[in-house]
Structure formats: structure tokens, C-alpha cells
Design a protein around this motif. Structure first.
Motif, PDB file in Angstrom:
ATOM      1  N   UNK A 124       0.826  -1.199   0.000  1.00 29.15           N
ATOM      2  CA  UNK A 124       0.000   0.000   0.000  1.00 29.15           C
ATOM      3  C   UNK A 124       0.864   1.254   0.000  1.00 29.15           C
ATOM      4  N   UNK A 125       2.004   1.161   0.681  1.00 27.44           N
ATOM      5  CA  UNK A 125       2.919   2.297   0.703  1.00 27.44           C
ATOM      6  C   UNK A 125       3.485   2.535  -0.686  1.00 27.44           C
ATOM      7  N   UNK A 126       3.851   1.442  -1.366  1.00 23.12           N
ATOM      8  CA  UNK A 126       4.463   1.566  -2.692  1.00 23.12           C
ATOM      9  C   UNK A 126       3.463   2.025  -3.748  1.00 23.12           C
ATOM     10  N   UNK A 127       2.216   1.548  -3.625  1.00 22.30           N
ATOM     11  CA  UNK A 127       1.216   1.891  -4.630  1.00 22.30           C
ATOM     12  C   UNK A 127       0.674   3.303  -4.453  1.00 22.30           C
ATOM     13  N   UNK A 128       0.713   3.781  -3.206  1.00 20.04           N
ATOM     14  CA  UNK A 128       0.098   5.074  -2.928  1.00 20.04           C
ATOM     15  C   UNK A 128       0.843   6.203  -3.632  1.00 20.04           C
ATOM     16  N   UNK A 129       0.103   7.038  -4.300  1.00 25.12           N
ATOM     17  CA  UNK A 129       0.671   8.218  -4.948  1.00 25.12           C
ATOM     18  C   UNK A 129      -0.100   9.430  -4.427  1.00 25.12           C
ATOM     19  N   UNK A 130       0.438  10.087  -3.392  1.00 27.44           N
ATOM     20  CA  UNK A 130      -0.295  11.208  -2.805  1.00 27.44           C
ATOM     21  C   UNK A 130      -0.651  12.268  -3.835  1.00 27.44           C
ATOM     22  N   UNK A 131      -1.827  12.864  -3.666  1.00 26.98           N
ATOM     23  CA  UNK A 131      -2.240  13.928  -4.563  1.00 26.98           C
ATOM     24  C   UNK A 131      -1.255  15.090  -4.471  1.00 26.98           C
ATOM     25  N   UNK A 132      -1.034  15.726  -5.617  1.00 28.50           N
ATOM     26  CA  UNK A 132      -0.151  16.879  -5.644  1.00 28.50           C
ATOM     27  C   UNK A 132      -0.940  18.104  -5.183  1.00 28.50           C
ATOM     28  N   UNK A 133      -0.944  18.324  -3.872  1.00 29.66           N
ATOM     29  CA  UNK A 133      -1.662  19.463  -3.322  1.00 29.66           C
ATOM     30  C   UNK A 133      -0.654  20.536  -2.945  1.00 29.66           C
ATOM     31  N   UNK A 134      -1.103  21.779  -3.002  1.00 27.19           N
ATOM     32  CA  UNK A 134      -0.249  22.891  -2.601  1.00 27.19           C
ATOM     33  C   UNK A 134      -0.035  22.819  -1.095  1.00 27.19           C
ATOM     34  N   UNK A 135       1.216  22.837  -0.691  1.00 25.32           N
ATOM     35  CA  UNK A 135       1.467  22.743   0.738  1.00 25.32           C
ATOM     36  C   UNK A 135       2.665  23.585   1.145  1.00 25.32           C
ATOM     37  N   UNK A 136       2.667  23.918   2.422  1.00 23.82           N
ATOM     38  CA  UNK A 136       3.710  24.748   3.005  1.00 23.82           C
ATOM     39  C   UNK A 136       4.248  24.041   4.242  1.00 23.82           C
ATOM     40  N   UNK A 137       5.570  24.004   4.368  1.00 23.34           N
ATOM     41  CA  UNK A 137       6.201  23.410   5.549  1.00 23.34           C
ATOM     42  C   UNK A 137       6.864  24.531   6.337  1.00 23.34           C
ATOM     43  N   UNK A 138       6.478  24.656   7.607  1.00 25.25           N
ATOM     44  CA  UNK A 138       7.057  25.674   8.477  1.00 25.25           C
ATOM     45  C   UNK A 138       7.821  24.977   9.599  1.00 25.25           C
ATOM     46  N   UNK A 139       9.117  25.231   9.672  1.00 29.31           N
ATOM     47  CA  UNK A 139       9.945  24.691  10.740  1.00 29.31           C
ATOM     48  C   UNK A 139       9.973  25.695  11.888  1.00 29.31           C
ATOM     49  N   UNK A 140       9.666  25.223  13.090  1.00 29.19           N
ATOM     50  CA  UNK A 140       9.593  26.095  14.257  1.00 29.19           C
ATOM     51  C   UNK A 140      10.624  25.605  15.279  1.00 29.19           C
ATOM     52  N   UNK A 141      11.611  26.437  15.550  1.00 30.27           N
ATOM     53  CA  UNK A 141      12.751  26.044  16.375  1.00 30.27           C
ATOM     54  C   UNK A 141      12.725  26.775  17.709  1.00 30.27           C
ATOM     55  N   UNK A 142      12.738  26.014  18.794  1.00 30.13           N
ATOM     56  CA  UNK A 142      12.763  26.557  20.150  1.00 30.13           C
ATOM     57  C   UNK A 142      14.162  27.089  20.443  1.00 30.13           C
ATOM     58  N   UNK A 143      14.276  28.404  20.614  1.00 29.14           N
ATOM     59  CA  UNK A 143      15.565  29.039  20.939  1.00 29.14           C
ATOM     60  C   UNK A 143      15.510  29.690  22.314  1.00 29.14           C
ATOM     61  N   UNK A 144      14.681  29.158  23.195  1.00 29.85           N
ATOM     62  CA  UNK A 144      14.609  29.672  24.561  1.00 29.85           C
ATOM     63  C   UNK A 144      15.841  29.224  25.351  1.00 29.85           C
ATOM     64  N   UNK A 145      16.038  29.829  26.511  1.00 29.44           N
ATOM     65  CA  UNK A 145      17.229  29.545  27.300  1.00 29.44           C
ATOM     66  C   UNK A 145      17.373  28.105  27.729  1.00 29.44           C
ATOM     67  N   UNK A 146      16.245  27.401  27.954  1.00 25.53           N
ATOM     68  CA  UNK A 146      16.320  26.015  28.422  1.00 25.53           C
ATOM     69  C   UNK A 146      16.897  25.081  27.371  1.00 25.53           C
ATOM     70  N   UNK A 147      16.970  25.541  26.115  1.00 27.22           N
ATOM     71  CA  UNK A 147      17.516  24.720  25.034  1.00 27.22           C
ATOM     72  C   UNK A 147      19.029  24.888  24.886  1.00 27.22           C
ATOM     73  N   UNK A 148      19.657  25.669  25.741  1.00 28.26           N
ATOM     74  CA  UNK A 148      21.094  25.906  25.637  1.00 28.26           C
ATOM     75  C   UNK A 148      21.878  24.601  25.708  1.00 28.26           C
ATOM     76  N   UNK A 359      -6.958   6.092   0.213  1.00 33.75           N
ATOM     77  CA  UNK A 359      -5.580   6.390  -0.147  1.00 33.75           C
ATOM     78  C   UNK A 359      -5.614   6.996  -1.544  1.00 33.75           C
ATOM     79  N   UNK A 360      -5.166   8.244  -1.636  1.00 32.74           N
ATOM     80  CA  UNK A 360      -5.162   8.948  -2.924  1.00 32.74           C
ATOM     81  C   UNK A 360      -6.547   8.924  -3.572  1.00 32.74           C
ATOM     82  N   UNK A 361      -7.582   9.092  -2.734  1.00 25.87           N
ATOM     83  CA  UNK A 361      -8.947   9.160  -3.225  1.00 25.87           C
ATOM     84  C   UNK A 361      -9.621   7.831  -3.465  1.00 25.87           C
ATOM     85  N   UNK A 362      -8.877   6.727  -3.317  1.00 26.66           N
ATOM     86  CA  UNK A 362      -9.433   5.393  -3.548  1.00 26.66           C
ATOM     87  C   UNK A 362      -9.785   4.729  -2.218  1.00 26.66           C
ATOM     88  N   UNK A 363     -11.017   4.214  -2.118  1.00 28.65           N
ATOM     89  CA  UNK A 363     -11.463   3.552  -0.892  1.00 28.65           C
ATOM     90  C   UNK A 363     -10.712   2.238  -0.716  1.00 28.65           C
TER      91      UNK A 363
END
Length: 554
Positions: A124-148, A359-363
Motif C-alpha cells: 500500500x505504501x508503494x502503490x500510494x501516490x499522494x495527490x499533488x496538493x499545494x502545501x507549506x512546511x514551516x519549521x519552528x525552532x525553540x531558541x529559549x534559554x532552556x535549550x542551551x 488512499x489517494x482518493x481510492x477507498x
């Protein structure tokens, strides 16, 4: 399989304006007293059954001793009799054979409990072809003092791997946060060699120098910036916050268009918060312990980000009704997930559980056979109870009713259900705890006043850059006690003053003062904002707390 045993409570950041709870300050509820040394330690003895199925047993957190590998049971303990409780215990167990979908049926007191482990087929992983949808990836990095220290370096390394693995043309941005937040780009940039080089150069300059852990504001800003794209938010943090529920609620409000994939960093990250973020945001979580290989964990998580998952997932537990826990869960191709259910014995007669979705619109549908397990010692009912309580506690309607009678009634009903489940199955929750009672003979009973004693704990190693699992702190089988290795002759005030000047300039800004308040733990007086002390004394006072020495009176 990852076995996790929390042993330390890292100090949580408390945002300005946090309200007391029935007269109890938030700090008093969250933080135990902290100490440099405590008169107790931890010993562990674990049995892992069906040893012939095991490929390896390792711990990134402690030196362990393994006996009877491939036998039943395999015994695991620490190399030392006792270790300091300054880091969580993590055990990684790998199996010889690949994981398979399976279902176990267990009966208890005229009720049926089912554990369903789902792993969609590799085909199922190999057959699946995800739809080409517009998407945005936002990386959010914790830079607070506890992360030192170790944490920020691990987070930057993980983020670099993610950036290098982005597909060409996808929109992405990077946000770092502490007491304030900033975006690398004004809006999402298309991924290219040029934008990658800009991101890597930006990441190289990043440090844990932004004060307190204010996660709510950047998440609000990200969700408000969205266009028609689907948003995937990858958050790298130690999770040391006090307002978990408020953050969960915000993410649930935007889950229709935004998914959250949190990565827990450090030797004592807030695992409850990290997993709760993933559940609230229809995502998946991962954890990186100091010293662990980062690449496989990040690539595994990133693989889920690139897939749409099983759409409109539905589990049919037979002809009768069943209480499913968790009530809804994100199912990703190629990644295992476990779901539980409770039904009356008469209602559960199914020989198989059916999982349905698109999966990719197929039941698609999968039939998983059910195996009856009569062993009375199996914890399936308890595991169901834990997930059910978690569902109820994280429900948006479980909070205060905001004046609505109907909402108040729902809240009371949920609290009653939680108490009933916890009492029956012996579950810890926000509403229940354990009390140990020692019964003594009459001649040995105490007659004096009852005394309240607060038991001190050790601060997590690596928190705020204090020590490291490799470097200033060392742990070995022959020397289980962790030693502080900084020379006593160092001019601490000058060193700390130099760090403040480097990170924040000569002026003590508002965000910096909020960071300093994180150091003002139980028993160490009021916040620095209310103390009339000069700059040099303030720095010395903070530094003494920073290295867990007894501070003089402010």
C-alpha cells in the motif's frame, strides 16, 4: 519499540499573566524544590519476554546490563546498582521480524477489551501516490534559554537534515522563538538551492538566546499567515511549558488545514506535551535523546510529513457499539499505530476488525483477525483506560464551562467518568493520585504534629546548558554518581556577565528578565523584577542558581 520512564521534572516556563489555581500559584503546582544532591537514586529491573524475537536492546540514556539475551525473559538492569535521577530512562528494543497488523481480545468482568495494532501493508505504501496538493512546511525552532547546550545543537542538526531533504518547489519557512519570535522569510519561499543556502546560513547563526518558552504566539502567527496551502508545522522543542492545554486548544482549532509534527529534544523533555501536540494536530511525534543518531528519526518523521495519511479513517469493531480510545488517530502508511476499544461481552463477537479509509482518493479496507488471549495478567484493559482518560482530559469541552450551564454539565460528567475509570483501573490523572498509607501497631504510632516535607529533585542534565550527557558531566558503570567538573577557580560572575553581553547586549531587556525568572525556582525568593538588586549581584545570584548552588539571601 521505545520504552520510556520519566524520572525528572524539568523547570517549566510560566508565561506572564498565568492565573493562580484556587489560590495556589502556578509555580507552586508545577515545580518541586531543586537541589544539587539528593539522598536517593534509581534502580531498574526489567523483564522482556519472547527474547527469541529480539534483535537488539539498547539505552541511549544509561549504561545497562543485559542478561539472557534470546531467552525468556531477557533481564535488563543498570550497570550500577543505583544512578542519579537527573535524566529520563529510555530503552530502545528492535525486533528480528517486521511489525504486522494484529488484534488481541481480552475479557474482564463481563466486558471485552481489544488492542488493535495497525501497520498498513508495504504494498500500500508503494502503490500510494499522494495527490499533488499545494502545501507549506514551516519549521519552528525553540531558541529559549532552556535549550542551551546539547539541546540546541541537536535541534539544529535535525533541522538541517530536514532542510536538505525538502522536495524542489515546496514552500517553506523557518521560525525561531523564545520570549519573542521571528521568521526567516516574510512569506514562504519555494525550495531551491538558493533558498536552501540562505536557510543553512541563517541556521548556522541561531543560538538558544531568546529568553522564555512562548510557543503560543508563533503558532498563532503561523496559522494566521496561511493561504490556500495545507500547512505542515515541524516543531523542535524540549516542551518545557506550563500552558499545555491552551496550546492544544489552539492547534485543535486549526487542525482542518494544519498538521503538527513535534520533535522532543533533550534528556528530560516534556513527553506528555510532545505527544499531545501530535494528537491535537493530526500529526506524529519523534524524540531525540542526547547522543542518539538523529538521521533515522528525522527521516522517519519527515516521511510522514510527505504523505497524506489514511483519509477518513474508520475502525469497525463488530456489529455492536464500542468505546474506542483514542477516539480518533492519524494513521500514516508504513507507520504502526495502536488503538483500543471496550465493549460489553455480548456486543463483541467479531472474529475480525475492519479498518477503512481512502488512499489517494481510492477507498481501501483491511480485515485484521482477532486473537483471543485468556491471560488474566495482560494489561489491555489498563491500557484502554489510560487512552480513554487521556481523550477526556484533552477534550476541549473538559475545561471550565465559561458560564454556560450546558458546558458546566458536560465538564462535570467528564470529571465523573474520569474518576470512575481511574478508581477502577488504578490510573493516575489530573484528578487522581496515589497515596501511600503505612499501618503501624499502636506502640509504634506517632503522636506529634504532622509535618509536611517537600522532597527535592535534581534538575535535568543539559537543561539550560547545565552539564551534558557527554562533556562536563560523565556517567560510567564504575562511577555512577555524576560529578560536576567545572574548576572552582573560574570567575563565575565574569563568565556569566560575558555570556549576557554576548547574547543580549549590556542592557537587561524584558525578555531577558523573563528568562532570569525561570531560574527563580522554589525556595529562591521572589522574581528578579521585584528585587532591588544591582546588575552585578543579580548576575551572581542567577549564576549560583544556574549551577545549583545554595544562593545567598537576596
Amino acid at each position: 519499540m521505545r520504552f520510556f520512564l520519566p524520572t525528572t521534572i524539568s523547570p517549566r516556563y510560566i508565561p506572564d499573566g498565568a492565573k493562580d489555581d484556587s489560590g495556589i500559584p502556578v509555580d507552586g503546582k508545577l515545580h518541586p524544590p531543586y537541589a544539587r544532591d539528593v539522598p536517593y537514586g534509581l534502580s531498574v529491573s526489567l523483564n522482556i519476554h519472547e527474547g527469541r524475537q529480539l534483535k537488539s536492546v539498547e539505552s541511549p540514556s544509561h549504561h545497562i546490563k543485559i542478561e539472557n539475551m534470546k531467552a525468556d525473559p531477557v533481564r535488563v538492569s543498570f550497570s550500577s546498582d543505583e544512578v542519579r535521577m537527573d535524566r529520563d530512562f529510555v530503552l530502545s528494543i528492535a525486533y528480528e521480524e517486521a511489525f504486522k497488523s494484529r488484534a488481541y481480545h481480552h475479557r474482564l468482568e463481563n466486558e471485552s477489551f481489544v488492542q488493535l495494532d495497525i501497520l498498513l501493508d508495504q504494498d500500500d505504501v508503494n502503490k500510494a501516490r499522494p495527490k499533488q496538493v499545494s502545501r507549506e512546511i514551516v519549521f519552528v525552532l525553540d531558541c529559549s534559554g532552556s535549550m542551551s547546550g546539547d539541546s540546541i545543537q541537536q535541534a539544529k542538526r535535525a533541522l538541517e537534515i530536514c532542510l536538505r531533504g525538502l522536495p524542489q518547489g515546496v514552500g517553506f519557512n523557518l521560525c525561531r522563538f523564545g520570549s519573542r519570535y521571528e521568521f526567516m522569510f516574510k512569506g514562504s519561499e519555494k525550495y531551491s538551492e538558493n533558498s536552501l543556502n540562505k536557510a543553512l546560513a541563517y541556521l548556522h547563526r541561531v543560538d538558544a538566546d531568546l529568553g522564555g518558552t512562548e510557543i503560543l504566539a508563533p503558532i498563532k502567527a503561523i496559522c494566521s499567515k496561511r493561504n490556500d496551502s495545507r500547512q505542515d508545522i515541524i516543531l523542535l522543542t524540549d516542551g518545557q511549558v506550563s500552558n499545555e492545554q491552551e496550546i492544544f486548544e489552539l492547534i485543535r482549532e486549526h487542525r482542518a488545514h494544519a498538521r503538527v509534527f513535534p520533535v522532543g529534544i533533550g534528556a528530560g523533555c516534556n513527553e506528555h506535551f510532545i505527544r499531545g501536540l501530535a494528537r491535537a494536530g493530526n500529526g506524529a511525534s519523534e524524540f531525540i535523546y542526547p547522543g542518539e543518531r538523529i538521521e533515522p528519526k528525522v527521516l522517519s518523521l519527515f516521511g510522514k510529513v510527505g504523505r497524506a495519511g489514511l483519509e477518513n479513517a474508520l475502525i469497525a469493531w463488530g456489529s455492536g457499539e464500542a468505546e474506542q480510545a483514542p477516539s480518533s488517530t492519524a494513521i500514516f502508511l508504513g507507520s504502526p499505530v495502536t488503538v483500543f476499544a471496550r465493549a460489553t461481552e455480548a456486543n463483541f463477537t467479531a472474529k475480525e476488525v475492519v479498518v477503512k479509509g481512502k488512499i489517494d482518493g481510492t477507498e481501501r479496507r483491511w480485515k485484521i483477525p482477532v486473537l483471543d488471549v485468556p491471560d488474566n495478567d495482560l494489561p489491555i484493559p489498563t491500557l484502554w483506560a489510560r487512552e480513554r482518560v487521556k481523550d477526556l482530559e484533552e477534550s476541549g469541552e473538559f475545561k471550565a464551562g465559561r458560564g454556560s450551564r450546558q458546558a458546566e454539565s458536560k465538564k462535570e460528567s467528564r470529571e465523573k467518568t474520569i474518576l470512575e475509570i481511574c478508581r477502577r483501573f488504578g490510573i493516575l490523572s489530573q484528578s487522581t493520585s496515589y497515596v501511600a498509607v503505612e499501618e503501624r501497631e499502636e506502640k509504634n504510632r506517632s503522636t506529634g504534629e504532622i509535618e509536611l516535607r517537600k522532597i527535592p529533585v535534581l534538575v535535568t542534565i543539559g537543561w539550560h546548558g547545565v552539564g551534558s550527557t557527554s562533556g562536563r558531566f560523565a556517567l560510567s558503570a564504575s562511577q555512577p554518581i555524576v560529578k560536576f567538573a567545572m574548576a572552582e577557580s573560574v570567575d563565575y560572575g565574569r563568565v556569566f556577565d560575558a555570556r549576557i553581553a554576548k547574547d543580549h547586549g549590556e542592557q537587561m531587556s524584558g525578555p531577558r528578565r523573563r528568562e532570569l525568572r525561570e531560574y527563580s525556582m522554589n525556595g529562591y525568593g521572589e522574581s528578579f523584577e521585584t528585587q532591588a538588586v544591582d546588575r552585578q549581584r543579580e548576575l551572581e545570584f542567577v549564576f549560583e542558581i544556574f549551577f545549583l548552588k545554595e544562593p545567598r539571601a537576596a
